[in-house]
Enzyme design. Structure first.
Site, PDB file in Angstrom:
ATOM      1  N   ASP A  14       4.321  -5.919 -11.477  1.00  0.00           N
ATOM      2  CA  ASP A  14       5.223  -6.716 -10.629  1.00  0.00           C
ATOM      3  C   ASP A  14       6.503  -7.185 -11.332  1.00  0.00           C
ATOM      4  O   ASP A  14       7.078  -8.203 -10.961  1.00  0.00           O
ATOM      5  CB  ASP A  14       4.482  -7.945 -10.064  1.00  0.00           C
ATOM      6  CG  ASP A  14       3.236  -7.556  -9.289  1.00  0.00           C
ATOM      7  OD1 ASP A  14       3.264  -6.515  -8.612  1.00  0.00           O
ATOM      8  OD2 ASP A  14       2.231  -8.281  -9.371  1.00  0.00           O
ATOM      9  N   ASN A  49       6.807  -0.311  -5.257  1.00  0.00           N
ATOM     10  CA  ASN A  49       5.585  -1.039  -4.924  1.00  0.00           C
ATOM     11  C   ASN A  49       5.946  -2.157  -3.948  1.00  0.00           C
ATOM     12  O   ASN A  49       7.086  -2.616  -3.916  1.00  0.00           O
ATOM     13  CB  ASN A  49       4.986  -1.649  -6.197  1.00  0.00           C
ATOM     14  CG  ASN A  49       3.715  -2.444  -5.928  1.00  0.00           C
ATOM     15  OD1 ASN A  49       2.812  -1.972  -5.240  1.00  0.00           O
ATOM     16  ND2 ASN A  49       3.644  -3.648  -6.460  1.00  0.00           N
ATOM     17  N   HIS A  95       4.668  -6.065  -2.870  1.00  0.00           N
ATOM     18  CA  HIS A  95       3.846  -7.188  -3.340  1.00  0.00           C
ATOM     19  C   HIS A  95       3.885  -8.287  -2.285  1.00  0.00           C
ATOM     20  O   HIS A  95       4.954  -8.591  -1.754  1.00  0.00           O
ATOM     21  CB  HIS A  95       4.394  -7.706  -4.679  1.00  0.00           C
ATOM     22  CG  HIS A  95       3.531  -8.766  -5.279  1.00  0.00           C
ATOM     23  ND1 HIS A  95       2.323  -8.486  -5.883  1.00  0.00           N
ATOM     24  CD2 HIS A  95       3.686 -10.108  -5.351  1.00  0.00           C
ATOM     25  CE1 HIS A  95       1.773  -9.617  -6.296  1.00  0.00           C
ATOM     26  NE2 HIS A  95       2.579 -10.621  -5.986  1.00  0.00           N
ATOM     27  N   GLY A 113      -5.725   0.667   3.604  1.00  0.00           N
ATOM     28  CA  GLY A 113      -4.700   1.656   3.927  1.00  0.00           C
ATOM     29  C   GLY A 113      -3.882   1.382   5.169  1.00  0.00           C
ATOM     30  O   GLY A 113      -3.278   2.298   5.727  1.00  0.00           O
ATOM     31  N   THR A 114      -3.804   0.119   5.622  1.00  0.00           N
ATOM     32  CA  THR A 114      -3.006  -0.146   6.825  1.00  0.00           C
ATOM     33  C   THR A 114      -1.517   0.082   6.579  1.00  0.00           C
ATOM     34  O   THR A 114      -0.814   0.612   7.437  1.00  0.00           O
ATOM     35  CB  THR A 114      -3.248  -1.576   7.350  1.00  0.00           C
ATOM     36  OG1 THR A 114      -3.008  -2.519   6.305  1.00  0.00           O
ATOM     37  CG2 THR A 114      -4.669  -1.728   7.866  1.00  0.00           C
TER      38      THR A 114
END
Length: 196
Positions: free
Chosen positions: A151, A108, A110, A18-19
């Site tokens: 992706d 998102n 990636h 969770g950084t």
């Protein structure tokens, strides 16, 4: 007197430490444009849940049944009405109901330059190991819209990092994390301000 626009609502999905989620939450804590209203995770041991809780964001845990079969997660999202759903290290493919309900509102990040090094099973250290093994000269981050395939959604933003001959998967991961922390919140802000 100008009317104050309500803050845009952000919801984060995370499966890991969770950084990135923490970085995004902190970034928008001082924003009058948007706020993170919840963090959802499919993993009881995800550090992201504690990070969210410690920063005053509601952490919510769900399982496969609630995600794919019972529509509990979809119904929860419908109740929250987020303006943007952010996948920050979330490893499950989103079900069609969520994709349809929030079309064009799910992004998102990636840790590679898509379309290279993407797809099922390509996440985290696996990506960096493959990049180093193949002797690539550069890698980077890709922020993209989410569709029904891993992706493959429309690319919004990419940032390149150079790889030198002494880089390992670990040192590359460090370079990529720095890019993620620098760019992900800013790109989110640009999306909600409709500048991208």
């Amino acid at each position: 007197m100008p009317t104050l626009q309500p803050k845009k609502k952000l919801v984060i999905f995370a499966s890991g430490s969770g950084t990135n989620a923490e970085n995004i939450i902190k970034y928008f804590q001082h924003s009058n444009k948007a706020e993170v209203v919840a963090l959802l995770s499919n993993k009881r041991t995800a550090g992201a849940l504690k990070r969210a809780h410690d920063l005053g964001v509601k952490p919510l845990l769900f399982d496969k049944e609630a995600f794919y079969n019972s529509h509990d997660v979809l119904n929860l999202l419908k109740d929250m009405q987020p303006d943007l759903i952010i996948l920050a290290g979330f490893l499950w493919l989103l079900p069609p109901g969520i994709l349809q309900q929030f079309s064009g509102k799910i992004i998102n990040i990636h840790p590679a330059l898509l379309p290279s090094y993407g797809g099922k099973g390509m996440y985290g250290s696996k990506v960096h190991e493959a990049v180093i093994e193949n002797g690539e000269k550069e890698s980077g981050i890709t922020i993209h819209y989410v569709n029904e395939n891993y992706d493959e959604g429309k690319i919004i933003f990419q940032s390149v990092v150079q790889i030198d001959k002494n880089d390992t998967a670990e040192s590359l991961a460090h370079k990529i994390h720095e890019q993620e922390y620098e760019h992900f919140p800013k790109v989110i802000q640009q999306i909600i301000e409709e500048k991208l």
